[in-house]
Design an enzyme around this catalytic site. Structure first.
Site, PDB file in Angstrom:
ATOM      1  N   LYS A  13       0.835  -1.210   0.000  1.00  0.00           N
ATOM      2  CA  LYS A  13       0.000   0.000   0.000  1.00  0.00           C
ATOM      3  C   LYS A  13       0.873   1.265   0.000  1.00  0.00           C
ATOM      4  O   LYS A  13       0.640   2.192  -0.762  1.00  0.00           O
ATOM      5  CB  LYS A  13      -0.933   0.019   1.225  1.00  0.00           C
ATOM      6  CG  LYS A  13      -1.842  -1.198   1.341  1.00  0.00           C
ATOM      7  CD  LYS A  13      -2.823  -1.073   2.503  1.00  0.00           C
ATOM      8  CE  LYS A  13      -2.195  -1.070   3.882  1.00  0.00           C
ATOM      9  NZ  LYS A  13      -1.552  -2.346   4.260  1.00  0.00           N
ATOM     10  N   ARG A  87      -9.591   0.742   9.031  1.00  0.00           N
ATOM     11  CA  ARG A  87      -9.234  -0.631   9.371  1.00  0.00           C
ATOM     12  C   ARG A  87     -10.352  -1.335  10.133  1.00  0.00           C
ATOM     13  O   ARG A  87     -10.197  -2.506  10.473  1.00  0.00           O
ATOM     14  CB  ARG A  87      -7.983  -0.634  10.242  1.00  0.00           C
ATOM     15  CG  ARG A  87      -6.663  -0.832   9.485  1.00  0.00           C
ATOM     16  CD  ARG A  87      -5.557  -0.662  10.486  1.00  0.00           C
ATOM     17  NE  ARG A  87      -4.342  -1.345  10.235  1.00  0.00           N
ATOM     18  CZ  ARG A  87      -3.254  -0.783   9.701  1.00  0.00           C
ATOM     19  NH1 ARG A  87      -3.281   0.448   9.286  1.00  0.00           N
ATOM     20  NH2 ARG A  87      -2.145  -1.477   9.601  1.00  0.00           N
ATOM     21  N   ARG A 126      11.996  -5.838   5.309  1.00  0.00           N
ATOM     22  CA  ARG A 126      11.696  -4.478   4.852  1.00  0.00           C
ATOM     23  C   ARG A 126      12.500  -3.397   5.578  1.00  0.00           C
ATOM     24  O   ARG A 126      12.704  -3.471   6.784  1.00  0.00           O
ATOM     25  CB  ARG A 126      10.199  -4.255   5.089  1.00  0.00           C
ATOM     26  CG  ARG A 126       9.687  -2.899   4.713  1.00  0.00           C
ATOM     27  CD  ARG A 126       8.202  -2.905   4.548  1.00  0.00           C
ATOM     28  NE  ARG A 126       7.471  -2.879   5.820  1.00  0.00           N
ATOM     29  CZ  ARG A 126       6.159  -2.687   5.889  1.00  0.00           C
ATOM     30  NH1 ARG A 126       5.444  -2.557   4.786  1.00  0.00           N
ATOM     31  NH2 ARG A 126       5.548  -2.665   7.055  1.00  0.00           N
ATOM     32  N   ARG A 160      11.160  -0.804  10.913  1.00  0.00           N
ATOM     33  CA  ARG A 160      10.084  -0.622  11.888  1.00  0.00           C
ATOM     34  C   ARG A 160      10.189  -1.657  12.998  1.00  0.00           C
ATOM     35  O   ARG A 160      10.422  -2.831  12.742  1.00  0.00           O
ATOM     36  CB  ARG A 160       8.720  -0.745  11.188  1.00  0.00           C
ATOM     37  CG  ARG A 160       8.361   0.504  10.445  1.00  0.00           C
ATOM     38  CD  ARG A 160       7.141   0.318   9.611  1.00  0.00           C
ATOM     39  NE  ARG A 160       6.021  -0.318  10.295  1.00  0.00           N
ATOM     40  CZ  ARG A 160       4.814  -0.425   9.771  1.00  0.00           C
ATOM     41  NH1 ARG A 160       4.576   0.068   8.580  1.00  0.00           N
ATOM     42  NH2 ARG A 160       3.852  -1.020  10.421  1.00  0.00           N
ATOM     43  N   ARG A 171      -0.644  -8.596  13.791  1.00  0.00           N
ATOM     44  CA  ARG A 171      -1.135  -7.652  12.783  1.00  0.00           C
ATOM     45  C   ARG A 171      -1.989  -8.371  11.737  1.00  0.00           C
ATOM     46  O   ARG A 171      -3.025  -7.856  11.311  1.00  0.00           O
ATOM     47  CB  ARG A 171       0.048  -6.928  12.111  1.00  0.00           C
ATOM     48  CG  ARG A 171       0.662  -5.885  13.033  1.00  0.00           C
ATOM     49  CD  ARG A 171       2.087  -5.515  12.626  1.00  0.00           C
ATOM     50  NE  ARG A 171       2.171  -4.767  11.403  1.00  0.00           N
ATOM     51  CZ  ARG A 171       3.302  -4.611  10.696  1.00  0.00           C
ATOM     52  NH1 ARG A 171       4.417  -5.191  11.115  1.00  0.00           N
ATOM     53  NH2 ARG A 171       3.307  -3.897   9.604  1.00  0.00           N
TER      54      ARG A 171
HETATM   55  P1  AMP Z   1       0.759   0.556   9.327  1.00  0.00           P
HETATM   56  O1  AMP Z   1       1.926   1.479   9.131  1.00  0.00           O
HETATM   57  O2  AMP Z   1      -0.429   0.958   8.500  1.00  0.00           O
HETATM   58  O3  AMP Z   1       1.144  -0.888   9.143  1.00  0.00           O
HETATM   59  O4  AMP Z   1       0.290   0.726  10.851  1.00  0.00           O
HETATM   60  C1  AMP Z   1       1.154   0.407  11.914  1.00  0.00           C
HETATM   61  C2  AMP Z   1       0.355   0.225  13.189  1.00  0.00           C
HETATM   62  O5  AMP Z   1      -0.308   1.458  13.528  1.00  0.00           O
HETATM   63  C3  AMP Z   1      -0.757  -0.813  13.127  1.00  0.00           C
HETATM   64  O6  AMP Z   1      -0.289  -2.131  13.379  1.00  0.00           O
HETATM   65  C4  AMP Z   1      -1.688  -0.313  14.241  1.00  0.00           C
HETATM   66  O7  AMP Z   1      -1.177  -0.618  15.513  1.00  0.00           O
HETATM   67  C5  AMP Z   1      -1.609   1.189  14.057  1.00  0.00           C
HETATM   68  N1  AMP Z   1      -2.605   1.701  13.086  1.00  0.00           N
HETATM   69  C6  AMP Z   1      -2.360   2.279  11.877  1.00  0.00           C
HETATM   70  N2  AMP Z   1      -3.490   2.626  11.260  1.00  0.00           N
HETATM   71  C7  AMP Z   1      -4.497   2.256  12.082  1.00  0.00           C
HETATM   72  C8  AMP Z   1      -5.921   2.316  11.986  1.00  0.00           C
HETATM   73  N3  AMP Z   1      -6.537   2.840  10.915  1.00  0.00           N
HETATM   74  N4  AMP Z   1      -6.645   1.843  13.041  1.00  0.00           N
HETATM   75  C9  AMP Z   1      -6.056   1.326  14.125  1.00  0.00           C
HETATM   76  N5  AMP Z   1      -4.723   1.200  14.272  1.00  0.00           N
HETATM   77  C10 AMP Z   1      -3.943   1.666  13.255  1.00  0.00           C
END
Ligand code: AMP
Length: 213
Positions: A13, A87, A126, A160, A171
């Site tokens: 994404k 989400r 990554r 990360r 996740r």
């Molecule tokens: P990402 O970078 O999108 O993989 O997000 C990293 C982490 O941030 C996720 O594993 C969640 O803990 C939190 N997070 C990001 N976006 C959301 C969302 N829309 N709702 C809830 N938690 C989120």
């Protein structure tokens, strides 16, 4: 045009969103990036969410909807790319309302599908450039031998903390339990478009370009 990139962690994404920002002048709204920024800035909210993110669980709807509300209010001429948001179904409903309050709507939801074994391999190797966000992978696109990002020359390589197998399991579970129902939700609304997230970056870019017209 406002679109959602929907898919599990590691589906690509962020990579596709970056390309759309560069080629179409769209604005990427990544709640993951916003939460990591809040953490890095040491804000109260950032500290509150740090452990939740490290475990791979979802942050509360209230927090992420608040973050998105602020950004939508700023507007975007080229439209928004929602990356990692919504989400949950509650977030999806909130997004509909936030957009309609601004006289806008969603044009497409692009589902990027990738099989689970590929996700684990993608995520555990990554890294990204901490300055420009260019994405690298230990096997498919290693960080250059001279230590400098090919895009901006920075030496600031980042991994990360939640890109490890334990957090990834959580996740993925969160994705299947709470996020994947959005596929049916947007299908029923007539917005869903599927792309094969396992195809090459260029092929996925082309498939998305065709959807966006
Ligand atoms: P990402 O970078 O999108 O993989 O997000 C990293 C982490 O941030 C996720 O594993 C969640 O803990 C939190 N997070 C990001 N976006 C959301 C969302 N829309 N709702 C809830 N938690 C989120």
């Amino acid at each position: 045009m406002n679109i959602i990139l929907l898919g599990p962690p590691g589906a690509g994404k962020g990579t596709q969103a970056r390309h759309l920002v560069e080629t179409r002048g769209m604005v990427q709204l990544s709640t993951g990036d916003m939460l990591r920024e809040a953490q890095a800035s040491g804000s109260e909210m950032g500290e509150k969410v740090a452990e939740v993110i490290a475990r791979g669980e979802l942050v509360t709807d209230e927090i992420v909807i608040g973050l998105i509300r602020e950004k939508i209010a700023e507007g975007a001429e080229g439209g928004f790319i929602f990356d990692g948001f919504p989400r949950t179904l509650a977030q999806a409903d909130a997004l509909t309302v936030l957009l309609s309050d601004m006289g806008q709507s969603l044009d497409a939801v692009v589902e990027m599908s990738v099989d689970d074994a590929a996700l684990v391999a993608r995520i555990t190797g990554r890294s990204t450039c901490g300055d420009c966000g260019e994405v690298y992978h230990d096997e498919t696109k290693p960080w250059p031998a001279d230590g400098k990002c090919t895009n901006c020359g920075s030496t600031n390589i980042k991994r990360r903390a939640d890109d490890n197998e334990d957090s990834l399991k959580t996740r993925l579970m969160e994705y299947y339990k709470k996020t994947s129902p959005l596929i049916g939700y947007y299908y029923a609304k007539g917005k869903l478009k599927k792309v094969d997230g396992l195809a090459s970056i260029g092929d996925v870019q082309a498939a998305i370009a065709e959807i966006l017209g």
